[in-house]
Scaffold this motif. Structure first.
Motif, PDB file in Angstrom:
ATOM      1  N   LEU A 101       0.973  -1.063   0.112  1.00  7.40           N
ATOM      2  CA  LEU A 101       0.172  -0.063  -0.167  1.00  7.40           C
ATOM      3  C   LEU A 101       1.338   0.931   0.187  1.00  7.40           C
ATOM      4  CD1 LEU A 101      -2.127  -1.689   2.691  1.00  7.40           C
ATOM      5  CD2 LEU A 101      -2.945  -0.970   0.190  1.00  7.40           C
ATOM      6  N   LEU A 102       1.298   1.873  -1.139  1.00  4.06           N
ATOM      7  CA  LEU A 102       1.676   2.766  -1.286  1.00  4.06           C
ATOM      8  C   LEU A 102       0.791   4.529  -1.255  1.00  4.06           C
ATOM      9  CD1 LEU A 102       4.244   3.990  -2.244  1.00  4.06           C
ATOM     10  CD2 LEU A 102       4.648   3.445  -4.162  1.00  4.06           C
ATOM     11  N   GLU A 103       1.426   5.535  -0.511  1.00  2.00           N
ATOM     12  CA  GLU A 103       0.836   6.701  -0.244  1.00  2.00           C
ATOM     13  C   GLU A 103       1.168   7.125  -1.968  1.00  2.00           C
ATOM     14  OE1 GLU A 103       0.694  10.478   2.179  1.00  2.00           O
ATOM     15  OE2 GLU A 103       2.476  10.158   1.190  1.00  2.00           O
ATOM     16  N   PRO A 104      -0.267   8.061  -2.449  1.00  2.00           N
ATOM     17  CA  PRO A 104       0.023   8.743  -3.488  1.00  2.00           C
ATOM     18  C   PRO A 104       1.179   9.612  -4.253  1.00  2.00           C
ATOM     19  CG  PRO A 104      -2.292   8.585  -2.851  1.00  2.00           C
ATOM     20  CD  PRO A 104      -1.744   8.230  -1.912  1.00  2.00           C
ATOM     21  N   LYS A 105       1.716  10.537  -2.411  1.00  2.00           N
ATOM     22  CA  LYS A 105       2.625  11.313  -2.588  1.00  2.00           C
ATOM     23  C   LYS A 105       4.033  10.345  -2.771  1.00  2.00           C
ATOM     24  CE  LYS A 105       0.720  15.169  -0.007  1.00  2.00           C
ATOM     25  NZ  LYS A 105       0.728  15.617   1.491  1.00  2.00           N
TER      26      LYS A 105
END
Length: 232
Positions: A101-105
């Motif tokens: 799970l990777l943050e958009p930033k």
């Protein structure tokens, strides 16, 4: 490295003009019934992983890519800089990965397994940190805070396989882990999304959409802290 949001529109990539020309050509091909995308293999050896490993999952955001492989290996790759490095889980090594799970930033990421263990990863380090306060929660989905910084996730909303919606703040380690809502019959969460909207009276509202089982649910409140009050 992840591109600061205020600089994202200023990025100029080498060969961008030729890529745009190629894109225009592809669009013309589509109009004529041709193929819009083409594929090419990426050697795993380039990422420091032997060719015998099967890819378990891959996510990308803001100039960075995280890839998980069978056996628990996770690699971070910066295609623009052509740099790659393996993620170090230390003595609490991850033997299998169920979710990336990777943050958009691109600042923050979570790595989870099906046994209820979760690790936090910051873009400044290849050292993953085990999150003991989240142990036992099988994370399925995350709504990232748009106000996050490079060192703080701010207010994460996490959905679990057990039907719980959690409020989590990570600043190097878990600062906050709190159950906000739980679905009856432990229906697994499959998606979370939140929006800030302005109501007819001019007040700002937080709307959280949750996908669970066969339904999509909307929770509305004046803030994240109050969004579930009327539904308890």
């Amino acid at each position: 490295r992840p591109i600061p949001p205020h600089r994202a529109l200023l990025l100029e990539l080498p060969g961008m003009e030729s890529l745009l020309d190629q894109g225009n050509s592809n669009l013309r091909d589509v109009e004529g019934g041709g193929q819009i995308f083409s594929t090419r293999p990426v050697g795993l050896e380039h990422l420091g992983v032997s060719g015998g490993h099967r890819v378990q999952g891959i996510v990308a955001a803001n100039g960075s890519v995280l890839a998980a492989f069978q056996g628990g290996d996770v690699v971070r790759w910066y295609p623009i800089e052509d740099e790659a490095g393996g993620i170090d889980f230390g003595k609490d090594r991850c033997s299998e990965v169920s979710r990336l799970l990777l943050e958009p930033k691109g600042f923050h990421a979570l790595v989870t397994n099906s046994g209820g263990d979760s690790w936090y990863l910051n873009f400044n380090s290849n050292q993953a940190k085990l999150l003991p306060k989240l142990k036992g929660h099988v994370i399925e989905t995350v709504s990232w805070d748009p106000d996050s910084t490079a060192t703080s996730t701010r207010d994460l909303v996490i959905g679990t396989h057990g039907g719980q919606i959690l409020h989590v703040v990570i600043e190097g380690k878990e600062r906050t882990v709190k159950t906000m809502f739980a679905f009856e019959n432990r229906i697994p969460l499959s998606g979370l999304h939140r929006e800030r909207v302005v109501a007819a009276d001019g007040s700002e509202k937080t709307v959280l959409f949750a996908a669970a089982g066969c339904g999509i649910y909307a929770f509305v409140g004046s803030s994240l802290e109050t969004v579930f009050q009327r539904y308890q």
